[in-house]
Design an enzyme around this catalytic site. Structure first.
Site, PDB file in Angstrom:
ATOM      1  N   CYS A 468      -7.759  34.820  -8.905  1.00 43.22           N
ATOM      2  CA  CYS A 468      -8.932  35.651  -8.617  1.00 43.22           C
ATOM      3  C   CYS A 468      -8.554  36.948  -7.919  1.00 43.22           C
ATOM      4  CB  CYS A 468      -9.929  34.875  -7.775  1.00 43.22           C
ATOM      5  SG  CYS A 468     -10.646  33.505  -8.679  1.00 43.22           S
ATOM      6  N   GLU A 596      -8.885  34.160 -16.337  1.00 43.49           N
ATOM      7  CA  GLU A 596     -10.004  33.241 -16.597  1.00 43.49           C
ATOM      8  C   GLU A 596     -11.363  33.958 -16.544  1.00 43.49           C
ATOM      9  OE1 GLU A 596     -11.020  30.898 -12.525  1.00 43.49           O
ATOM     10  OE2 GLU A 596      -9.311  30.076 -13.578  1.00 43.49           O
TER      11      GLU A 596
HETATM   12  O1  AHR Z   1      -5.791  28.834  -7.912  1.00 39.88           O
HETATM   13  C1  AHR Z   1      -6.953  29.162  -7.224  1.00 39.88           C
HETATM   14  C2  AHR Z   1      -7.964  29.872  -8.108  1.00 39.88           C
HETATM   15  O2  AHR Z   1      -8.369  29.049  -9.140  1.00 39.88           O
HETATM   16  C3  AHR Z   1      -7.461  31.089  -8.811  1.00 39.88           C
HETATM   17  O3  AHR Z   1      -7.531  32.207  -8.027  1.00 39.88           O
HETATM   18  C4  AHR Z   1      -8.372  31.223  -9.973  1.00 39.88           C
HETATM   19  O4  AHR Z   1      -7.757  31.840 -11.066  1.00 39.88           O
HETATM   20  C5  AHR Z   1      -8.800  29.804 -10.236  1.00 39.88           C
HETATM   21  O5  AHR Z   1     -10.156  29.688 -10.326  1.00 39.88           O
END
Ligand code: AHR
Length: 867
Positions: A468, A596
């Site tokens: 994220c 994602e």
């Molecule tokens: O790994 C933690 C979080 O999980 C990451 O930031 C995100 O890509 C996923 O939702």
């Protein structure tokens, strides 16, 4: 646009096939379907169905199953689903529109062929002022378009508005409409004693049957997912030890990826500042801001971690003459009587080791011309100096000063004091303290013990900076690589999406250098021109990407990254890299675009622009696309559709699932089409209730990884997530490595990654495993993988046993000319909730046919050096 994911529909299809025919004799040809949502029952809501033969007696499907959820906006307060309205067009495609909440100026739309798999959502903004309550849609055959009306409340007035569309992508400008334009087609039915509003359609029984079967399949799937080792005493009551005969098929060996095991680094859980980044001063640039924590913590500001000790002095923050516009805040001390100290507490204390050297640095200037010496002291909790140094000759302009000293004692929670020895004003910024012993001794380097624990996995690649963190919370928070290279004082710190601060001291240069240090491929992930789908700032989730007028510049920024990493030192961006100390290219081969993301038109438009530009200018770069945060569902299907259409080289899949999922989905990649994009399983982990990392999670990951090796021709890379977590500052569990200021605490799952990472292969050798017990639940809990590493000439056997009993394996290695070879056995075992198990290693001798007993709940690895 037909969109059927055969992989996911397979179980449902099998049920259809076994039922003989689609509609049984005792089933009606048609029935009525009622679509609705029960709002208060579940705060997010979602599309529900009930069916009836007579329009009088209604039977809910599920009964609480949500066939469509809203993806609009941020978690918690948004993602609402109100007042759905369905229509089916003459081709059979269903369109659903719904209200997103009373403050939202858009309605939502999604389409489906079967009512249980839904295509991407869109949220057309149709109001400037006012909302979109009770949206309805009808199709006008004369005009050959859909007419959408809704009621809007603004200024205490209710009015009807409308728009039209032919494709649910382009809409005519919103117009005022009359009450008569409304269909008022919603009706109220009674479902199990409750009166509910919704819409009724007449459909074939097959449509309803499909929904019932989808719900049944999901229920079955969820039961499998929920299996835990707690139930093993019941599940495997009376189970005796199992015999396994294992035969290899060297003639069927296939080449697999030699990059399979890598790491995913994200600045979450204080992984970077206060973590692997070796800086010991917290908030060195005085750039902490209330906005880092969404204004919820009044102490989280420029003064955070700093205090003034002593009398006759003031400590203020100024922004009038910064060192650099990216680094606006600095401290001003006004000293009336020498002796007052500006104190930094570090990240919950500054740990130092007696006898080791520390490098202090600061930018200083004297606004009023006063000058003299500044004493720098490291003090323990009792105020005793355990190290001292000084700087002199502060001028009227900003200048960097550096001083070294040796810590006299080992202290876990020291603080650092900056003590001007003169009266007058002094401005200070970028006050920094690093241990001299960073990983590989680099200036602005990494914490040696933590970096070493990562290196010990032998990861073949490092993905960074997230997660994220890569796409950020809103457009302004995207991770822009150019802000993180160059002189530290000119880098642009920013809010961390995980609600703290990123100094950018650990930036792209440091990430690439770390990869080089440990021999791993760098895999940077740039935003796909859209922020996180759950963004809480600057709008509602992802629903707005970088404006198209600015996308050319953004695409150029991505191309510049490739030049920065790989360009000759005489190129524009290659020079920036060279000036930072790395004249040789970093040899970037992989580039992630997006993390994602919610797959929307906004995403696709921007992703495609970036991908096409990189492909055209840098065909040598493997671009990795993104297919959402789950192993199924709309983003997964739509992301794969884009990947297939664009012929992307690779896509990034993510799934955090209970151990049961990993046990029951070992064939997940066996079904993948080898002619399509390769897979980077960029984030995965097994999660148990309580979210700790124990033998149960570690072994289910080890078991699943045997299937990743088996499918190493389609799965090119995989990384557990997240990697690092600082005790007391953890936003996400479980993680692979926990740590505090002085200790590194690898988890059980870490050892699984290490065993795989240190024992990877480039060739997979299929095997036949015959168990003496043929129960499916037994068979699924024994995993075997043979790989060969043609560089080291090692034959590596991985044997995973998730059963509560031993497995007596008879292993036939004929064909490999093995006769009394030395081998290394590594075994990780423990009871399911063991959180401290460590692998045990010993040398053994293996012959062509040898027996090995897999302990209950264990992962064994035998590495045989071939002659
Ligand atoms: O790994 C933690 C979080 O999980 C990451 O930031 C995100 O890509 C996923 O939702």
């Amino acid at each position: 646009m037909m969109k059927i994911n055969i992989r996911l529909l397979l179980p449902a299809l099998i049920i259809f096939i076994f039922s003989g025919k689609t509609v049984k004799a005792d089933e009606p040809d048609f029935a009525y379907i009622f679509s609705y949502t029960v709002e208060p029952a579940w705060e997010r809501g979602g599309l529900q169905f009930a069916w009836s033969i007579d329009r009088d007696n209604w039977h809910p499907v599920g009964p609480d199953f949500r066939f469509l959820l809203s993806d609009f906006g941020t978690w918690g307060s948004q993602k609402k689903f109100y007042t759905p309205f369905l229509i089916q067009n003459k081709e059979g495609l269903w369109h659903c529109i719904w209200n997103l909440g009373k403050d939202i100026k858009s309605f939502a739309h999604a389409a489906s062929e079967d009512l249980y798999t839904w295509q991407r959502q869109s949220y057309p903004r149709v109001m400037e002022n006012g909302n979109c309550l009770l949206p309805e849609v009808s199709f006008s055959s004369e005009q050959n378009k859909y007419i959408i009306t809704w009621i809007s409340e603004a200024d205490n007035e209710k009015q009807v508005f409308k728009t039209t569309t032919t494709d649910f992508k382009n809409y005519t400008p919103t117009e005022k409409a009359a009450n008569d334009d409304r269909l008022n087609a919603r009706c109220t039915v009674n479902i199990e004693g409750t009166a509910i509003d919704g819409t009724v359609h007449r459909v074939s029984w097959e449509t309803i049957d499909g929904l019932i079967k989808w719900n049944d399949w999901m229920a079955h799937h969820n039961t499998e997912r929920a299996e835990t080792m707690d139930e093993d005493p019941r599940r495997f009551k009376n189970l005796e030890s199992v015999d396994a005969e294992i035969t290899l098929y060297p003639e069927k060996a296939k080449t697999i990826s030699d990059l399979l095991v890598g790491i995913f680094f994200e600045d979450i859980n204080y992984a970077a500042d206060g973590g692997i980044y070796a800086e010991l001063v917290q908030n060195r640039g005085f750039e902490y801001a209330l906005s880092d924590r969404k204004y919820r913590d009044s102490t989280w500001n420029s003064y955070k971690a700093w205090s003034l000790k002593g009398k006759n002095a003031t400590f203020t923050i100024d922004t009038a003459f910064p060192i650099h516009y990216n680094n606006k805040h600095y401290a001003v001390l006004d000293i009336n009587q020498a002796g007052a100290a500006l104190v930094n507490e570090g990240f919950s204390g500054i740990p130092v080791k007696g006898g080791e050297k520390y490098i202090f640095s600061v930018f200083a200037r004297s606004p009023d011309g006063s000058s003299g010496k500044i004493l720098i002291r490291l003090v323990d909790k009792g105020g005793k100096a355990i190290g001292e140094t000084e700087i002199r000759k502060i001028g009227e302009d900003w200048k960097k000063f550096k001083a070294e000293f040796t810590a006299l004692e080992t202290v876990e929670d020291a603080s650092i004091e900056v003590i001007p020895q003169f009266r007058g004003k002094i401005a200070l910024d970028m006050i920094s303290l690093f241990p001299e012993k960073t990983f590989r001794g680099h200036e602005n380097g990494l914490r040696a013990d933590l970096a070493q624990s990562i290196a010990d996995i032998h990861p073949k690649f490092v993905r960074f900076p997230g997660g994220c963190v890569a796409h950020g919370d809103g457009l302004e928070n995207m991770y822009r690589w150019k802000n993180t290279v160059g002189p530290l004082e000119a880098r642009k710190p920013q809010r961390n999406i995980w609600n703290y601060h990123q100094s950018a001291g650990l930036g792209y240069y440091e990430y690439f250098r770390f990869c080089e240090d440990i021999g791993a491929e760098p895999v940077p992930v740039v935003p796909a021109g859209v922020p996180c789908q759950n963004s809480s700032t600057g709008g509602h989730g992802q629903q707005g990407g970088i404006p198209m007028s600015m996308m050319d510049d953004y695409v150029q920024e991505v191309l510049d990254l490739i030049e920065w990493a790989n360009g000759d030192k005489n190129t524009k961006w290659g020079r920036v890299r060279a000036e930072a100390g790395h004249p040789e290219p970093f040899r970037l081969k992989y580039l992630g675009v997006g993390n994602e993301d919610l797959i929307t038109d906004i995403f696709e438009e921007r992703f495609t622009m970036i991908y096409n530009a990189v492909k055209e200018k840098h065909p040598e770069i493997t671009v990795i696309g993104t297919v959402g945060p789950f192993y199924m569902g709309t983003d997964y299907d739509e992301g794969w559709e884009i990947a297939t259409r664009l012929a992307l080289p690779m896509v990034d899949e993510h799934y955090y699932q209970p151990p049961g999922w990993f046990i029951h989905n070992q064939d997940f990649y066996d079904r993948y089409d080898r002619s399509k994009s390769k897979v980077y399983l960029g984030e995965y982990a097994a999660h148990v209730r309580g979210r700790h990392n124990n033998i149960e999670t570690a072994l289910s990951e080890a078991l699943y990884m045997t299937s990743l090796e088996r499918n190493g021709d389609v799965v090119a890379m995989a990384s557990y997530a997240p990697l690092l977590a600082k005790e007391g500052y953890t936003q996400w569990n479980p993680d692979l490595i926990y740590f505090n200021n002085t200790e590194v605490k690898p988890t059980v799952g870490y050892y699984v990654q290490q065993m795989y990472g240190q024992n990877s292969g480039d060739e997979y050798i299929p095997s036949l495993v015959s168990l003496s017990n043929n129960r499916g639940s037994v068979k699924k809990r024994v995993g075997i993988s043979f790989v060969k590493n043609n560089n080291t000439n090692d034959l590596i056997v991985k044997l995973v046993n998730l059963l509560p009993v031993e497995v007596n394996a008879a292993i036939d290695l004929s064909g490999y000319g093995i006769a009394g070879q030395n081998a290394r056995l590594t075994v990780l075992t423990g009871s399911p909730d063991d959180r401290n198990a460590k692998p045990q290693r010993k040398n053994i001798e293996v012959v062509e046919n040898f027996d090995y007993q897999l302990p209950a709940y264990s992962f064994s690895l035998i590495s045989i050096k071939m002659e």
